[in-house]
Design an enzyme around this catalytic site. Sequence first.
Site, PDB file in Angstrom:
ATOM      1  N   LEU A   1       1.009  -1.055  -0.162  1.00 45.34           N
ATOM      2  CA  LEU A   1       0.123  -0.013   0.010  1.00 45.34           C
ATOM      3  C   LEU A   1       0.866   1.372  -0.039  1.00 45.34           C
ATOM      4  CD1 LEU A   1      -2.745  -1.094   2.552  1.00 45.34           C
ATOM      5  CD2 LEU A   1      -2.792  -1.545   0.248  1.00 45.34           C
TER       6      LEU A   1
ATOM      7  N   VAL B   1       4.716  -1.052   3.098  1.00 44.05           N
ATOM      8  CA  VAL B   1       4.446   0.061   3.035  1.00 44.05           C
ATOM      9  C   VAL B   1       5.275   0.877   1.585  1.00 44.05           C
ATOM     10  CG1 VAL B   1       4.251   2.551   3.688  1.00 44.05           C
ATOM     11  CG2 VAL B   1       3.555   0.758   4.932  1.00 44.05           C
ATOM     12  N   LYS B   2       4.804   1.352   0.468  1.00 37.39           N
ATOM     13  CA  LYS B   2       5.289   1.744  -0.637  1.00 37.39           C
ATOM     14  C   LYS B   2       5.771   3.201  -0.327  1.00 37.39           C
ATOM     15  CE  LYS B   2       3.970   0.452  -4.741  1.00 37.39           C
ATOM     16  NZ  LYS B   2       3.267   0.214  -5.952  1.00 37.39           N
ATOM     17  N   ILE B   3       6.991   3.351  -0.551  1.00 37.69           N
ATOM     18  CA  ILE B   3       7.561   4.903  -0.291  1.00 37.69           C
ATOM     19  C   ILE B   3       8.408   5.118  -1.638  1.00 37.69           C
ATOM     20  CG2 ILE B   3       9.437   5.853   1.034  1.00 37.69           C
ATOM     21  CD1 ILE B   3       7.230   5.083   2.734  1.00 37.69           C
TER      22      ILE B   3
END
Length: 327
Positions: free
Chosen positions: A95, A131-133
Amino acid sequence: MSSQFDQLKLWSVLVGDTGDPALIKTLGVQDATTNPSLILKVAQEPKYQSMLTEAISWGIRQNGDDVQTLTFVLDKIQVNLGLEILKHVPGRVSLEIDARLSFNTEAMVQRAIFLSQLFEKMGGDKKRLLVKIPGTWEGICAAEVLESQGIACNVTLIFNLVQAIAAAKAKVTLVSPFVGRIYDWWIAAYGAEGYSIEADPGVASVANIYSYYKKFDIPTQIMAASFRTKEQVLALAGCDFLTISPKLLEELKKDQQPVERKLSVEEAKKLDIQPVELSESVFRFLMNEDAMATEKLAEGIRIFSGDTQILESAVTEFIRQIAAQEA
């Protein structure tokens, strides 16, 4: 002979590149990844309106100001979709945080923590969340902080080896280099009609990252993304993860031609590769030297930011309608 889909699974984890839970359950993949563009598409489908409405109602109940409410709703939509997707895959879901925070380390850390906590509060297993960064310097610094706090990160929009090296130095869980977008840039920049798979610059970029990581026993995983053709996927057989669109996954399932492993730890170990000593100044200089990486990173952030703003506008209108009904 088994399908190319099944053959690829011998060496690579296959990931569904869609935010649609109904579609995910038909694909037979291990993991799933989403982004603002995919979430926007799903949120506009009538069959998911109840999920959107629930997220809006929840966001309103948090009693924040208008900006906070919008943030709550957007993250709740992602979590709702993520949890629904995880009913249909055995692995993880990625996400993404708001792309407009791409150059603010502290803001990215805070938003990622909120997203992770909300995911757990809603019943999600933290071990199944990435978690997409974004792969900016600030994003990679944020990922380093998050990883130290037990929040696994997927550093995305990777277009240059230096981004991957910085992410590895930050001990992130996974990086996502974009094959197709690199290919697109080279076609547009040089007016070429196309590249053979052996000369494909997107494939070569991922292969270089894979070789560097495996040469130096770097544990960060590689998830090749943004494929334009089935041939690009097959050219990276052996990469840790391959995130593939539903269309290409179906093509792989229908084809029974033999697949050859292209990437392996054993072959990477044989290569003469020198380690890169990295600092912020070196990172920024090497990115500046690479017009493709600089332009595609900026473009990727703009695209995701734009889709987030479109989603915000839709959510704002829904909130207005709900408020009017309750008045």
